[in-house]
Design a protein around this motif. Sequence first.
Motif, mmCIF file in Angstrom:
data_model
loop_
_atom_site.group_PDB
_atom_site.id
_atom_site.type_symbol
_atom_site.label_atom_id
_atom_site.label_comp_id
_atom_site.label_asym_id
_atom_site.label_seq_id
_atom_site.Cartn_x
_atom_site.Cartn_y
_atom_site.Cartn_z
ATOM 1 N N TYR A 1 0.863 -1.169 0.000
ATOM 2 C CA TYR A 1 0.000 0.000 0.000
ATOM 3 C C TYR A 1 0.900 1.219 0.000
ATOM 4 N N ARG A 2 0.993 1.826 -1.168
ATOM 5 C CA ARG A 2 1.995 2.856 -1.419
ATOM 6 C C ARG A 2 1.374 4.249 -1.393
ATOM 7 N N ILE A 3 2.067 5.167 -0.711
ATOM 8 C CA ILE A 3 1.617 6.554 -0.675
ATOM 9 C C ILE A 3 2.704 7.462 -1.250
ATOM 10 N N TYR A 4 2.251 8.576 -1.769
ATOM 11 C CA TYR A 4 3.120 9.600 -2.357
ATOM 12 C C TYR A 4 3.289 10.714 -1.333
ATOM 13 N N VAL A 5 4.505 11.211 -1.193
ATOM 14 C CA VAL A 5 4.787 12.337 -0.297
ATOM 15 C C VAL A 5 5.496 13.407 -1.118
ATOM 16 N N GLY A 6 4.861 14.557 -1.269
ATOM 17 C CA GLY A 6 5.417 15.625 -2.083
ATOM 18 C C GLY A 6 5.730 16.879 -1.293
ATOM 19 N N ASN A 7 6.383 17.804 -1.951
ATOM 20 C CA ASN A 7 6.822 19.079 -1.384
ATOM 21 C C ASN A 7 7.834 18.875 -0.254
ATOM 22 N N LEU A 8 8.716 17.879 -0.446
ATOM 23 C CA LEU A 8 9.728 17.600 0.573
ATOM 24 C C LEU A 8 10.854 18.625 0.534
ATOM 25 N N ASP A 9 11.291 19.028 1.698
ATOM 26 C CA ASP A 9 12.451 19.892 1.852
ATOM 27 C C ASP A 9 13.692 19.125 1.381
ATOM 28 N N ASN A 10 14.661 19.821 0.818
ATOM 29 C CA ASN A 10 15.883 19.179 0.316
ATOM 30 C C ASN A 10 16.716 18.523 1.409
ATOM 31 N N THR A 11 16.474 18.881 2.658
ATOM 32 C CA THR A 11 17.243 18.292 3.756
ATOM 33 C C THR A 11 16.696 16.932 4.190
ATOM 34 N N ILE A 12 15.539 16.556 3.708
ATOM 35 C CA ILE A 12 14.929 15.280 4.096
ATOM 36 C C ILE A 12 15.562 14.147 3.296
ATOM 37 N N ASN A 13 16.081 13.151 4.015
ATOM 38 C CA ASN A 13 16.634 11.969 3.349
ATOM 39 C C ASN A 13 15.696 10.779 3.600
ATOM 40 N N ASN A 14 16.044 9.619 3.047
ATOM 41 C CA ASN A 14 15.188 8.436 3.191
ATOM 42 C C ASN A 14 14.940 8.073 4.652
ATOM 43 N N CYS A 15 15.962 8.158 5.452
ATOM 44 C CA CYS A 15 15.847 7.812 6.866
ATOM 45 C C CYS A 15 14.873 8.751 7.584
ATOM 46 N N ALA A 16 15.004 10.045 7.346
ATOM 47 C CA ALA A 16 14.117 11.027 7.976
ATOM 48 C C ALA A 16 12.674 10.850 7.509
ATOM 49 N N LEU A 17 12.508 10.540 6.236
ATOM 50 C CA LEU A 17 11.164 10.320 5.703
ATOM 51 C C LEU A 17 10.525 9.108 6.378
ATOM 52 N N LYS A 18 11.249 8.024 6.434
ATOM 53 C CA LYS A 18 10.733 6.800 7.059
ATOM 54 C C LYS A 18 10.423 7.035 8.538
ATOM 55 N N ASP A 19 11.335 7.693 9.244
ATOM 56 C CA ASP A 19 11.133 7.970 10.670
ATOM 57 C C ASP A 19 9.869 8.786 10.920
ATOM 58 N N SER A 20 9.540 9.685 10.018
ATOM 59 C CA SER A 20 8.366 10.544 10.174
ATOM 60 C C SER A 20 7.052 9.788 10.034
ATOM 61 N N PHE A 21 7.091 8.639 9.369
ATOM 62 C CA PHE A 21 5.866 7.879 9.102
ATOM 63 C C PHE A 21 5.780 6.562 9.879
ATOM 64 N N MET A 22 6.828 6.190 10.591
ATOM 65 C CA MET A 22 6.843 4.916 11.321
ATOM 66 C C MET A 22 5.761 4.821 12.386
ATOM 67 N N LYS A 23 5.329 5.934 12.912
ATOM 68 C CA LYS A 23 4.331 5.910 13.990
ATOM 69 C C LYS A 23 2.965 5.413 13.511
ATOM 70 N N PHE A 24 2.779 5.297 12.198
ATOM 71 C CA PHE A 24 1.486 4.865 11.670
ATOM 72 C C PHE A 24 1.429 3.373 11.377
ATOM 73 N N GLY A 25 2.559 2.701 11.369
ATOM 74 C CA GLY A 25 2.567 1.263 11.131
ATOM 75 C C GLY A 25 3.892 0.808 10.557
#
Length: 79
Positions: free
Chosen positions: A1-25
């Motif tokens: 189940y894939r979601i799109y995340v747009g308008n990301l700041d250039n400082t966001i890397n894969n790890c930061a992105l994943k960490d921001s969404f881990m609380k949901f599952g």
Amino acid sequence: YRIYVGNLDNTINNCALKDSFMKFGIIHKSNIVYDKNRLSKGYGFIQFYNSDDAAKAIYRMNGEKLASRPIYVEWAHRQ
């Protein structure tokens, strides 16, 4: 189940992105899309194992600020 995340700041890397969404599952995979110079294109994808977790992430995170920008979150559409 894939979601799109747009308008990301250039400082966001894969790890930061994943960490921001881990609380949901449990996340199967996350990735940010980069150009040929390895600069972020400002969007990425997160794949959850569970559709309810993905739906919750969309509902809770769309419009939330991540780093310096409000992000746009929706279901990913295959091209």
